[in-house]
Scaffold this motif. Sequence first.
Motif, PDB file in Angstrom:
ATOM      1  N   UNK A  74      22.546  82.994  51.340  1.00  0.00           N
ATOM      2  CA  UNK A  74      22.192  83.623  52.611  1.00  0.00           C
ATOM      3  C   UNK A  74      22.580  85.103  52.603  1.00  0.00           C
ATOM      4  N   UNK A 112      25.898  78.413  50.035  1.00  0.00           N
ATOM      5  CA  UNK A 112      26.284  77.103  50.541  1.00  0.00           C
ATOM      6  C   UNK A 112      25.820  76.056  49.537  1.00  0.00           C
ATOM      7  N   UNK A 172      16.949  79.108  48.291  1.00  0.00           N
ATOM      8  CA  UNK A 172      17.469  77.972  47.528  1.00  0.00           C
ATOM      9  C   UNK A 172      17.326  78.292  46.050  1.00  0.00           C
ATOM     10  N   UNK A 178      31.940  82.885  50.930  1.00  0.00           N
ATOM     11  CA  UNK A 178      31.723  84.333  50.861  1.00  0.00           C
ATOM     12  C   UNK A 178      31.493  84.762  49.415  1.00  0.00           C
ATOM     13  N   UNK A 201      26.456  85.109  51.413  1.00  0.00           N
ATOM     14  CA  UNK A 201      27.202  83.860  51.326  1.00  0.00           C
ATOM     15  C   UNK A 201      26.345  82.858  50.577  1.00  0.00           C
ATOM     16  N   UNK A 218      26.183  70.262  51.487  1.00  0.00           N
ATOM     17  CA  UNK A 218      27.152  69.560  52.346  1.00  0.00           C
ATOM     18  C   UNK A 218      28.537  70.190  52.342  1.00  0.00           C
ATOM     19  N   UNK A 219      28.599  71.494  52.115  1.00  0.00           N
ATOM     20  CA  UNK A 219      29.863  72.215  52.214  1.00  0.00           C
ATOM     21  C   UNK A 219      29.696  73.404  53.152  1.00  0.00           C
ATOM     22  N   UNK A 220      30.804  74.004  53.554  1.00  0.00           N
ATOM     23  CA  UNK A 220      30.724  75.219  54.344  1.00  0.00           C
ATOM     24  C   UNK A 220      30.330  76.398  53.469  1.00  0.00           C
ATOM     25  N   UNK A 221      29.718  77.420  54.062  1.00  0.00           N
ATOM     26  CA  UNK A 221      29.340  78.597  53.277  1.00  0.00           C
ATOM     27  C   UNK A 221      30.543  79.281  52.638  1.00  0.00           C
ATOM     28  N   UNK A 255      18.878  76.028  58.232  1.00  0.00           N
ATOM     29  CA  UNK A 255      19.951  77.001  58.152  1.00  0.00           C
ATOM     30  C   UNK A 255      21.021  76.708  59.211  1.00  0.00           C
ATOM     31  N   UNK A 303      16.915  81.922  56.851  1.00  0.00           N
ATOM     32  CA  UNK A 303      16.584  80.673  56.159  1.00  0.00           C
ATOM     33  C   UNK A 303      17.212  80.565  54.780  1.00  0.00           C
ATOM     34  N   UNK A 322      34.903  76.576  57.488  1.00  0.00           N
ATOM     35  CA  UNK A 322      35.476  75.281  57.213  1.00  0.00           C
ATOM     36  C   UNK A 322      34.521  74.448  56.381  1.00  0.00           C
ATOM     37  N   UNK A 323      34.969  73.269  55.954  1.00  0.00           N
ATOM     38  CA  UNK A 323      34.152  72.418  55.083  1.00  0.00           C
ATOM     39  C   UNK A 323      33.069  71.652  55.825  1.00  0.00           C
ATOM     40  N   UNK A 352      22.326  83.522  60.821  1.00  0.00           N
ATOM     41  CA  UNK A 352      21.823  83.122  59.514  1.00  0.00           C
ATOM     42  C   UNK A 352      20.298  83.059  59.524  1.00  0.00           C
TER      43      UNK A 352
END
Lengths: 111, 113
Positions: free
Chosen positions: A87, A38, A106, A46, A36, A41-44, B43, A103, B105-106, A101
């Motif tokens: 990740x 990220x 980046x 896929x 995944x 500031x957003x969700x992961x 994380x 670490x 979700x966001x 998850x």
Amino acid sequence: DAKTTQPTSMDCAEGRAANLPCNHSTISGNEYVYWYRQIHSQGPQYIIHGLKNNETNEMASLIITEDRKSSTLILPHATLRDTAVYYCIVRSTSGTYKYIFGTGTRLKVLA
Amino acid sequence: GAVVSQHPSRVICKSGTSVKIECRSLDFQATTMFWYRQFPKQSLMLMATSNEGSKATYEQGVEKDKFLINHASLTLSTLTVTSAHPEDSSFYICSVTQGNEQFFGPGTRLTVL
């Protein structure tokens, strides 16, 4: 505890392939490898997953070693929008499918 | 894949108040949802597994009386942070499982003053 280890950070030139390694030496036979990413500031999101064969989709390729103890995510032509934390997650094929998850790596794509 | 929404996207509250965060599966009936917390530059940490029609399963070290989870329908799970304190300020993310994948979700950014 997370079952994966990844380098903390990597840089990649825009347009080049980004190769992100992951070590999962304690993986068992019924566990998948998932990737995944990220963006800040957003969700992961896929990307891809595999069990033992190499996999490819429109986003990336996943190369899993024959002993399944490590894998590499390949972004074939990295763009600036691929800058994110990536990740690698190991997940059982049965049970609650929960993710632990680590670490992450980046990845910074440089212009 | 499954589309997951969260509400609110960000919330600021005073210390001692309670805050409710909603997680909705918009196009998929989810019997199981997950809640994560993420502190800055760290994380995601799994907090709990939310099961429709039954009690949530909390991860070790997560206070179930402080983080109340309700999964009353197949499309909605709520996380209530009770008596919030500044150390609860974090990014809260939910996810649903569809097939072999989890869809996230966001996220909700909680700031406790």
